[in-house]
Design a protein around this motif. Structure first.
Motif, short mmCIF file in Angstrom:
data_model
loop_
_atom_site.label_atom_id
_atom_site.label_comp_id
_atom_site.label_asym_id
_atom_site.label_seq_id
_atom_site.Cartn_x
_atom_site.Cartn_y
_atom_site.Cartn_z
N SER A 103 77.62 -28.14 -40.79
CA SER A 103 78.35 -29.14 -41.56
C SER A 103 78.99 -28.63 -42.84
O SER A 103 80.01 -29.13 -43.25
CB SER A 103 77.42 -30.30 -41.89
N LYS A 104 78.42 -27.63 -43.46
CA LYS A 104 78.94 -27.15 -44.73
C LYS A 104 79.11 -25.64 -44.69
O LYS A 104 78.39 -24.95 -43.98
CB LYS A 104 78.00 -27.53 -45.87
N THR A 105 80.04 -25.16 -45.48
CA THR A 105 80.31 -23.73 -45.56
C THR A 105 79.97 -23.24 -46.95
O THR A 105 80.25 -23.91 -47.94
CB THR A 105 81.81 -23.45 -45.27
N ILE A 106 79.38 -22.04 -47.02
CA ILE A 106 79.09 -21.41 -48.30
C ILE A 106 79.52 -19.95 -48.23
O ILE A 106 79.34 -19.29 -47.21
CB ILE A 106 77.60 -21.54 -48.68
N PHE A 107 80.13 -19.46 -49.31
CA PHE A 107 80.58 -18.08 -49.44
C PHE A 107 79.72 -17.41 -50.50
O PHE A 107 79.68 -17.87 -51.64
CB PHE A 107 82.06 -18.05 -49.84
N LYS A 162 69.14 -21.33 -43.03
CA LYS A 162 68.06 -22.17 -42.52
C LYS A 162 68.36 -23.65 -42.71
O LYS A 162 67.87 -24.49 -41.97
CB LYS A 162 66.74 -21.84 -43.23
N GLU A 163 69.17 -23.97 -43.74
CA GLU A 163 69.54 -25.37 -44.01
C GLU A 163 70.81 -25.77 -43.25
O GLU A 163 71.44 -26.77 -43.58
CB GLU A 163 69.72 -25.57 -45.51
N ASN A 164 71.18 -24.97 -42.25
CA ASN A 164 72.28 -25.27 -41.33
C ASN A 164 73.67 -25.18 -41.97
O ASN A 164 74.58 -25.89 -41.57
CB ASN A 164 72.09 -26.64 -40.68
N PHE A 165 73.83 -24.32 -42.95
CA PHE A 165 75.14 -24.06 -43.52
C PHE A 165 75.81 -22.96 -42.70
O PHE A 165 75.14 -22.09 -42.13
CB PHE A 165 75.02 -23.55 -44.96
N PHE A 166 77.14 -22.98 -42.65
CA PHE A 166 77.92 -21.88 -42.10
C PHE A 166 78.05 -20.88 -43.24
O PHE A 166 78.71 -21.15 -44.24
CB PHE A 166 79.29 -22.38 -41.64
N VAL A 167 77.38 -19.75 -43.14
CA VAL A 167 77.29 -18.77 -44.23
C VAL A 167 78.30 -17.65 -44.01
O VAL A 167 78.30 -16.99 -42.98
CB VAL A 167 75.86 -18.19 -44.34
#
Length: 73
Positions: free
Chosen positions: A5-9, A27-32
Motif C-alpha cells: 500500500s505504501k512506498t518508502i525510499f 515487515k509492515e508491508n511497505f514497498f521498499v
C-alpha cells in the motif's frame, strides 16, 4: 499477491541503521526502494537503485529510476 500500500525510499540502506529501517518497513508491508553507492551489499527483498546522492550528476538518474519503479508496481 497483495499489493503493497505504501512506498518508502531509504538511502544508505545496504548496512547498519538504514538496512534495519528497510527491514522494518518491509515487515509492515511497505514497498521498499533502497539506494546506495555500492551494489555489492544490496538486499534481495527490496527494489534497489544504485547511485550517489552526493553527486548532483547522478541525482536526476536516481529520481527517474525511482519514478519508473513506482509507476511499474
Amino acid at each position: 499477491m497483495e499489493r503493497l500500500s505504501k512506498t518508502i525510499f531509504i538511502t544508505g540502506s545496504t548496512k547498519g541503521i538504514g538496512l534495519e529501517i528497510a527491514k522494518k518497513y518491509n515487515k509492515e508491508n511497505f514497498f521498499v526502494i533502497t539506494n546506495s553507492r555500492n551494489k555489492k551489499n544490496k538486499h534481495e527483498k527490496f527494489k534497489y537503485i544504485q547511485g550517489d546522492l552526493t553527486k548532483i550528476s547522478q541525482v536526476k538518474n536516481i529520481f527517474v529510476d525511482f519514478c519508473h519503479t513506482c509507476s511499474r508496481r
